[in-house]
Design a protein around this motif. Structure first.
Motif, mmCIF file in Angstrom:
data_model
loop_
_atom_site.group_PDB
_atom_site.id
_atom_site.type_symbol
_atom_site.label_atom_id
_atom_site.label_comp_id
_atom_site.label_asym_id
_atom_site.label_seq_id
_atom_site.Cartn_x
_atom_site.Cartn_y
_atom_site.Cartn_z
ATOM 1 N N UNK A 1 -3.752 0.179 6.462
ATOM 2 C CA UNK A 1 -4.282 0.719 5.215
ATOM 3 C C UNK A 1 -4.817 -0.408 4.347
ATOM 4 N N UNK A 2 -6.119 -0.342 4.031
ATOM 5 C CA UNK A 2 -6.715 -1.319 3.129
ATOM 6 C C UNK A 2 -6.387 -0.934 1.684
ATOM 7 N N UNK A 3 -6.096 -1.932 0.856
ATOM 8 C CA UNK A 3 -5.925 -1.631 -0.572
ATOM 9 C C UNK A 3 -6.573 -2.724 -1.416
ATOM 10 N N UNK A 4 -7.113 -2.293 -2.542
ATOM 11 C CA UNK A 4 -7.794 -3.190 -3.478
ATOM 12 C C UNK A 4 -6.965 -3.318 -4.750
ATOM 13 N N UNK A 5 -7.464 -4.103 -5.694
ATOM 14 C CA UNK A 5 -6.797 -4.222 -6.999
ATOM 15 C C UNK A 5 -6.697 -2.871 -7.689
ATOM 16 N N UNK A 6 -7.718 -2.024 -7.486
ATOM 17 C CA UNK A 6 -7.734 -0.712 -8.142
ATOM 18 C C UNK A 6 -6.684 0.244 -7.585
ATOM 19 N N UNK A 7 -6.149 -0.057 -6.399
ATOM 20 C CA UNK A 7 -5.155 0.820 -5.770
ATOM 21 C C UNK A 7 -3.723 0.444 -6.111
ATOM 22 N N UNK A 8 -3.550 -0.631 -6.891
ATOM 23 C CA UNK A 8 -2.208 -1.184 -7.143
ATOM 24 C C UNK A 8 -1.254 -0.149 -7.755
#
Length: 432
Positions: A397-404
């Protein structure tokens, strides 16, 4: 066994006999509870029947018709899974079990067993699923397990609906109906479908069907199933408490069965999170995975049709054997893509939530959440396309800063599923 003996008029209460009965009751119950514990089966409700341990036990315990046992052996079902062991009884049921744990067979078996043989009285069992692809899969399982009894099994299509409207006598030819909600509601409203003889109503992916998007349609279907003998069964890998409370209002004293940890993924899936920084980092991370060597078949989930198209164009440019499936593809295109993916002609398949529920791709080695899932339920169902039927699989699962803000929810699922997760992730703030 009833530990309370009926006392006749003038009879005295025998403390010693009562104590012996209680002791015997406990001795008989203990092995069953130990067996359930070994298989991570939890049950709630009154008079819950004991689980069977093998398909031979099932045949003996419930006097299963020989043709069902023969079909189980012919197809290759050797040992029942935990959810199948406990879900045979003819009771209203709410079953929560991990993806790939054999839920479809666990409702196909009791339906066929109870119907016994074909009858020309109209539909006696209705199975509802949220997608046509899942409905087709259920239809195939009923056909395979029902071989030898000539049950009339109908999968609702525009053709089958129009055929039934031309000749009312055709309505009595079918025993079992499998459909998505909208198609069935259209047929009910146009008086093309009589469900007054239905004894079994099964909701597969019940949390989705009792969600706001389908709730009005489900009300129509429930109202049409007017038989006083109607029994309802709800199945899903995820049943949030709100959905369970709603389900309780439409059921009569249901047995609840939970396999493993509620709202967790199967332990056969190796789960990991990959931090990609910003949105543009996803494509970089995707190409790194490809360079490391992907073992097809691979399923990639994105959040929208537009993003599916964009990623498809990028991977085609990179020379990847890839296709894309979503709700705007035609029925023929979707069927062709699914068949090619299963046959190994497509190595990488990009999908929206369309394929996240129920579809059984036994050979999928890797699921990639290119876009972060919006709910715990979405995450569990997505990654559940791999690691099915006891096989091992991997989910990235990829996650970005916006998904924190939503990361902790997924981390908790990983922990409950037996995965190692960093302590700092467990201490993240909960999503509001």
């Amino acid at each position: 066994m009833d530990i309370f003996r009926t006392l006749g008029a003038g009879a005295r209460f025998d403390k010693r006999r009562f104590a012996e009965d209680v002791k015997l009751f406990e001795q008989r119950r203990r092995p069953v509870e130990e067996f359930r514990g070994q298989h991570r089966i939890r049950v709630y409700g009154t008079d819950v029947p004991r689980p069977f341990q093998t398909f031979s036990d099932l045949a003996q315990q419930y006097e299963l018709a020989p043709y069902i046992s023969e079909n189980l052996a012919r197809i290759g079902f050797k040992q029942p899974t935990a959810v199948q062991m406990q879900c045979m009884p003819n009771r209203e049921l709410i079953a929560c079990a991990p993806t790939g744990s054999g839920k479809t067979l666990s409702f196909v078996l009791p339906v066929l067993h109870d119907l016994r043989s074909p009858q020309k009285v109209g539909f006696r069992a209705v199975i509802i699923s949220p997608t046509r692809e899942l409905a087709q899969q259920i239809y195939n399982q009923f056909r395979a397990l029902g071989e030898g009894r000539k049950f009339k099994i109908c999968m609702m299509t525009k053709m089958s609906t129009s055929q039934q409207s031309e000749d009312p006598r055709l309505r009595q030819k079918f025993d079992i109906l499998i459909s998505t909600p909208l198609k069935l509601v259209h047929a009910i409203k146009q008086d093309k479908m009589d469900l007054s003889s239905v004894k079994h109503l099964v909701l597969d992916e019940a949390d989705k069907l009792l969600d706001l998007g389908f709730l009005e349609q489900m009300d129509e279907i429930l109202a049409a199933c007017s038989s006083p003998k109607l029994q309802k069964a709800l199945y899903s890998a995820t049943i949030p408490s709100g959905v369970e409370q709603l389900a309780q209002t439409i059921m009569k004293d249901p047995v609840r069965v939970v396999i493993g940890t509620k709202n967790a993924a199967t332990e056969t899936i190796k789960q990991r999170l990959v931090y990609v920084g910003r949105e543009e980092g996803k494509l970089i991370a995707m190409r790194q995975l490809i360079q490391e060597g992907l073992k097809p078949p691979v399923l990639i989930f994105v959040q929208s049709i537009e993003r599916a198209r964009e990623l498809f164009n990028e991977l085609v440019y990179d020379g990847i054997n890839v296709d894309v499936i979503h709700s705007e593809r035609t029925r023929a295109q979707r069927d062709n893509i699914v068949n090619n993916f299963r046959a190994g002609k497509i190595w990488v398949l990009i999908s929206t939530e369309l394929m996240a529920r129920g579809i059984d791709f036994k050979g999928v080695n890797l699921v990639i959440n290119y876009d972060f899932p919006q709910t715990v339920q979405s995450y569990i169902h997505r990654i559940g396309r791999t690691g099915r039927a006891g096989r091992s699989g991997e989910a990235v699962t990829f996650f970005t800063n916006d998904d924190a803000d939503f990361l902790r929810n997924i981390v908790n699922v990983m922990k409950e599923s037996g995965c190692d997760v960093p302590e700092w992730m467990l201490s993240l703030k909960k999503a509001r």
